[in-house]
Design an enzyme around this catalytic site. Structure first.
Site, mmCIF file in Angstrom:
data_model
loop_
_atom_site.group_PDB
_atom_site.id
_atom_site.type_symbol
_atom_site.label_atom_id
_atom_site.label_comp_id
_atom_site.label_asym_id
_atom_site.label_seq_id
_atom_site.Cartn_x
_atom_site.Cartn_y
_atom_site.Cartn_z
ATOM 1 N N LYS A 13 0.844 -1.217 0.000
ATOM 2 C CA LYS A 13 0.000 0.000 0.000
ATOM 3 C C LYS A 13 0.874 1.260 0.000
ATOM 4 O O LYS A 13 0.681 2.163 -0.807
ATOM 5 C CB LYS A 13 -0.926 0.023 1.241
ATOM 6 C CG LYS A 13 -1.867 -1.144 1.343
ATOM 7 C CD LYS A 13 -2.798 -1.024 2.529
ATOM 8 C CE LYS A 13 -2.108 -1.099 3.878
ATOM 9 N NZ LYS A 13 -1.424 -2.394 4.155
ATOM 10 N N ARG A 87 -10.364 0.722 7.566
ATOM 11 C CA ARG A 87 -9.851 -0.593 7.920
ATOM 12 C C ARG A 87 -10.865 -1.415 8.714
ATOM 13 O O ARG A 87 -10.575 -2.542 9.102
ATOM 14 C CB ARG A 87 -8.643 -0.377 8.798
ATOM 15 C CG ARG A 87 -7.541 -1.350 8.563
ATOM 16 C CD ARG A 87 -6.366 -0.663 9.092
ATOM 17 N NE ARG A 87 -5.198 -1.303 9.345
ATOM 18 C CZ ARG A 87 -4.045 -0.925 8.806
ATOM 19 N NH1 ARG A 87 -4.000 0.000 7.890
ATOM 20 N NH2 ARG A 87 -2.958 -1.481 9.182
ATOM 21 N N ARG A 126 11.723 -5.114 5.169
ATOM 22 C CA ARG A 126 11.434 -3.692 4.934
ATOM 23 C C ARG A 126 12.328 -2.792 5.790
ATOM 24 O O ARG A 126 12.591 -3.073 6.944
ATOM 25 C CB ARG A 126 9.974 -3.383 5.266
ATOM 26 C CG ARG A 126 9.690 -1.877 5.245
ATOM 27 C CD ARG A 126 8.241 -1.546 5.313
ATOM 28 N NE ARG A 126 7.567 -2.217 6.400
ATOM 29 C CZ ARG A 126 6.245 -2.336 6.476
ATOM 30 N NH1 ARG A 126 5.498 -1.846 5.517
ATOM 31 N NH2 ARG A 126 5.699 -2.949 7.497
ATOM 32 N N ARG A 159 10.590 -1.020 11.423
ATOM 33 C CA ARG A 159 9.454 -0.662 12.284
ATOM 34 C C ARG A 159 9.367 -1.612 13.474
ATOM 35 O O ARG A 159 9.567 -2.816 13.311
ATOM 36 C CB ARG A 159 8.150 -0.708 11.471
ATOM 37 C CG ARG A 159 7.867 0.611 10.776
ATOM 38 C CD ARG A 159 6.723 0.569 9.822
ATOM 39 N NE ARG A 159 5.555 -0.195 10.215
ATOM 40 C CZ ARG A 159 4.481 -0.345 9.447
ATOM 41 N NH1 ARG A 159 4.435 0.252 8.258
ATOM 42 N NH2 ARG A 159 3.448 -1.052 9.847
ATOM 43 N N ARG A 170 -1.057 -8.881 13.029
ATOM 44 C CA ARG A 170 -1.585 -7.900 12.070
ATOM 45 C C ARG A 170 -2.336 -8.609 10.943
ATOM 46 O O ARG A 170 -3.374 -8.131 10.479
ATOM 47 C CB ARG A 170 -0.446 -7.035 11.510
ATOM 48 C CG ARG A 170 0.000 -5.975 12.523
ATOM 49 C CD ARG A 170 1.397 -5.443 12.261
ATOM 50 N NE ARG A 170 1.584 -4.882 10.949
ATOM 51 C CZ ARG A 170 2.787 -4.689 10.375
ATOM 52 N NH1 ARG A 170 3.886 -5.014 11.030
ATOM 53 N NH2 ARG A 170 2.877 -4.171 9.182
HETATM 54 P P1 AP5 Z 1 4.792 -1.572 1.930
HETATM 55 O O1 AP5 Z 1 4.489 -0.746 0.740
HETATM 56 O O2 AP5 Z 1 5.485 -0.921 3.079
HETATM 57 O O3 AP5 Z 1 3.473 -2.360 2.405
HETATM 58 P P2 AP5 Z 1 2.173 -1.844 3.164
HETATM 59 O O4 AP5 Z 1 1.003 -2.492 2.505
HETATM 60 O O5 AP5 Z 1 2.190 -0.362 3.269
HETATM 61 O O6 AP5 Z 1 2.409 -2.553 4.553
HETATM 62 P P3 AP5 Z 1 2.261 -1.979 6.037
HETATM 63 O O7 AP5 Z 1 3.046 -2.940 6.894
HETATM 64 O O8 AP5 Z 1 2.624 -0.542 6.117
HETATM 65 O O9 AP5 Z 1 0.751 -2.165 6.261
HETATM 66 P P4 AP5 Z 1 0.014 -2.209 7.597
HETATM 67 O O10 AP5 Z 1 -1.372 -2.122 7.128
HETATM 68 O O11 AP5 Z 1 0.325 -3.399 8.434
HETATM 69 O O12 AP5 Z 1 0.638 -0.999 8.449
HETATM 70 P P5 AP5 Z 1 0.141 0.495 8.693
HETATM 71 O O13 AP5 Z 1 1.332 1.343 8.804
HETATM 72 O O14 AP5 Z 1 -0.922 0.861 7.753
HETATM 73 O O15 AP5 Z 1 5.664 -2.821 1.417
HETATM 74 C C1 AP5 Z 1 6.190 -3.773 2.321
HETATM 75 C C2 AP5 Z 1 7.618 -4.182 1.884
HETATM 76 O O16 AP5 Z 1 7.547 -4.906 0.669
HETATM 77 C C3 AP5 Z 1 8.560 -3.010 1.605
HETATM 78 O O17 AP5 Z 1 9.828 -3.348 2.025
HETATM 79 C C4 AP5 Z 1 8.505 -2.838 0.094
HETATM 80 O O18 AP5 Z 1 9.731 -2.312 -0.398
HETATM 81 C C5 AP5 Z 1 8.270 -4.258 -0.379
HETATM 82 N N1 AP5 Z 1 7.397 -4.376 -1.551
HETATM 83 C C6 AP5 Z 1 6.224 -3.725 -1.777
HETATM 84 N N2 AP5 Z 1 5.664 -4.125 -2.931
HETATM 85 C C7 AP5 Z 1 6.514 -5.054 -3.448
HETATM 86 C C8 AP5 Z 1 6.475 -5.850 -4.633
HETATM 87 N N3 AP5 Z 1 5.471 -5.805 -5.509
HETATM 88 N N4 AP5 Z 1 7.510 -6.719 -4.858
HETATM 89 C C9 AP5 Z 1 8.522 -6.801 -3.967
HETATM 90 N N5 AP5 Z 1 8.623 -6.084 -2.821
HETATM 91 C C10 AP5 Z 1 7.604 -5.216 -2.565
HETATM 92 O O19 AP5 Z 1 -0.538 0.360 10.148
HETATM 93 C C11 AP5 Z 1 0.257 0.122 11.293
HETATM 94 C C12 AP5 Z 1 -0.626 0.048 12.531
HETATM 95 O O20 AP5 Z 1 -1.294 1.299 12.734
HETATM 96 C C13 AP5 Z 1 -1.776 -0.993 12.484
HETATM 97 O O21 AP5 Z 1 -1.331 -2.287 12.879
HETATM 98 C C14 AP5 Z 1 -2.775 -0.376 13.482
HETATM 99 O O22 AP5 Z 1 -2.387 -0.622 14.811
HETATM 100 C C15 AP5 Z 1 -2.631 1.121 13.215
HETATM 101 N N6 AP5 Z 1 -3.572 1.603 12.185
HETATM 102 C C16 AP5 Z 1 -3.253 2.142 10.966
HETATM 103 N N7 AP5 Z 1 -4.366 2.491 10.279
HETATM 104 C C17 AP5 Z 1 -5.417 2.168 11.090
HETATM 105 C C18 AP5 Z 1 -6.834 2.259 10.928
HETATM 106 N N8 AP5 Z 1 -7.388 2.744 9.797
HETATM 107 N N9 AP5 Z 1 -7.601 1.802 11.943
HETATM 108 C C19 AP5 Z 1 -7.078 1.312 13.093
HETATM 109 N N10 AP5 Z 1 -5.737 1.189 13.299
HETATM 110 C C20 AP5 Z 1 -4.919 1.621 12.302
HETATM 111 MG MG MG Z 2 2.346 1.035 4.860
#
Ligand code: AP5
Ligand code: MG
Length: 224
Positions: A13, A87, A126, A159, A170
């Site tokens: 994402k 979410r 990552r 992270r 997660r």
């Molecule tokens: P990356 O692009 O970083 O993936 P991502 O989908 O953004 O993964 P996240 O871990 O950030 O998602 P998340 O939903 O768990 O965390 P968030 O920060 O939103 O890619 C991942 C890796 O793969 C990278 O190294 C990249 O280089 C590589 N990659 C990407 N695409 C690739 C490809 N095609 N091929 C090869 N490599 C690739 O949320 C964190 C926390 O915040 C949650 O757990 C929760 O506690 C809270 N939170 C956030 N939003 C909410 C909400 N709306 N409601 C309640 N709690 C929330």
């Molecule tokens: Mg992310």
């Protein structure tokens, strides 16, 4: 353009929302990045959300909905791409309600589909820039200089919620609370399911293929 990008942890994402933001000149609103900023600044909100994030569970809806409504308002008329929000079905309904009537509804929903095995490899490899949020991967997308952000030279970090145990939580949280959001949108509109197991460039090309037509209608000329 108002875009929602859905997907499990590690689906890409952040990676793709950044590219979408550059190409179509829309604001990238990542709920996770905003929460991490609040924590780094030690705000009241940052303190409240800490334990949820570290455990890999969701922050309560009321806190998130308020935070994201503010961010959407600040983005103004430029348009935005939402990363990590909504979410829960409750968050999606709140978003719909807040946009209803203002001709400001969501234009397109993109759903990045990825296997659990791929996710673990992506997340444990990552590295992110604590300053600008740029995302790298030790093998798939390494920075030009070892451990330093290409954009601002800051030392890259891992992270704290990227340990194997927390990632499993997660993923379970995603299955229970976020997968129903995909169904919620599918019951109301077209959702663009994209195979996100492929390389980042391949996935980006498919996403851009879906968004270029929308950009044309919005009078935006994509940057190449
Ligand atoms: P990356 O692009 O970083 O993936 P991502 O989908 O953004 O993964 P996240 O871990 O950030 O998602 P998340 O939903 O768990 O965390 P968030 O920060 O939103 O890619 C991942 C890796 O793969 C990278 O190294 C990249 O280089 C590589 N990659 C990407 N695409 C690739 C490809 N095609 N091929 C090869 N490599 C690739 O949320 C964190 C926390 O915040 C949650 O757990 C929760 O506690 C809270 N939170 C956030 N939003 C909410 C909400 N709306 N409601 C309640 N709690 C929330
Ligand atoms: Mg992310």
């Amino acid at each position: 353009m108002r875009i929602v990008v859905l997907g499990a942890p590690g689906a890409g994402k952040g990676t793709h929302c950044r590219r979408i933001s550059d190409r179509y000149r829309v604001v990238h609103l990542s709920s996770g990045d905003i929460l991490r900023r609040e924590r780094a600044e030690g705000t009241d909100l940052g303190k409240k959300v800490q334990s949820y994030m570290d455990a890999g569970t969701l922050v309560p809806d009321d806190l998130i909905v308020q935070m994201m409504s503010n961010a959407i308002q600040k983005a103004g008329s430029v348009g935005y791409v939402l990363d990590g929000f909504p979410r829960t079905v409750n968050q999606a309904q709140s978003l719909d309600a807040s946009l209803a009537g203002a001709q400001d509804g969501i234009d397109i929903v993109v759903n990045l589909e990825v296997g659990d095995g791929v996710v673990l490899d992506r997340i444990t490899g990552r590295r992110s820039c604590p300053k600008c949020g740029a995302v790298y991967h030790v093998r798939n997308m390494p920075p030009k200089k070892d451990s330093l952000c290409d954009l601002d030279g800051t030392k890259l970090v891992q992270r704290p919620d990227d340990t194997e145990d927390v990632v499993r939580n997660r993923l379970a949280t995603y299955d229970q609370q976020t997968e129903p959001v995909v169904e919620y949108y599918k019951s109301k509109r077209t959702v663009h399911d994209i195979d996100a197991n492929e390389s980042a460039d391949t996935v980006a090309a498919v996403i851009f293929g879906r968004l270029d037509a929308l950009a044309g209608r919005a009078g935006r000329h994509p940057r190449q």
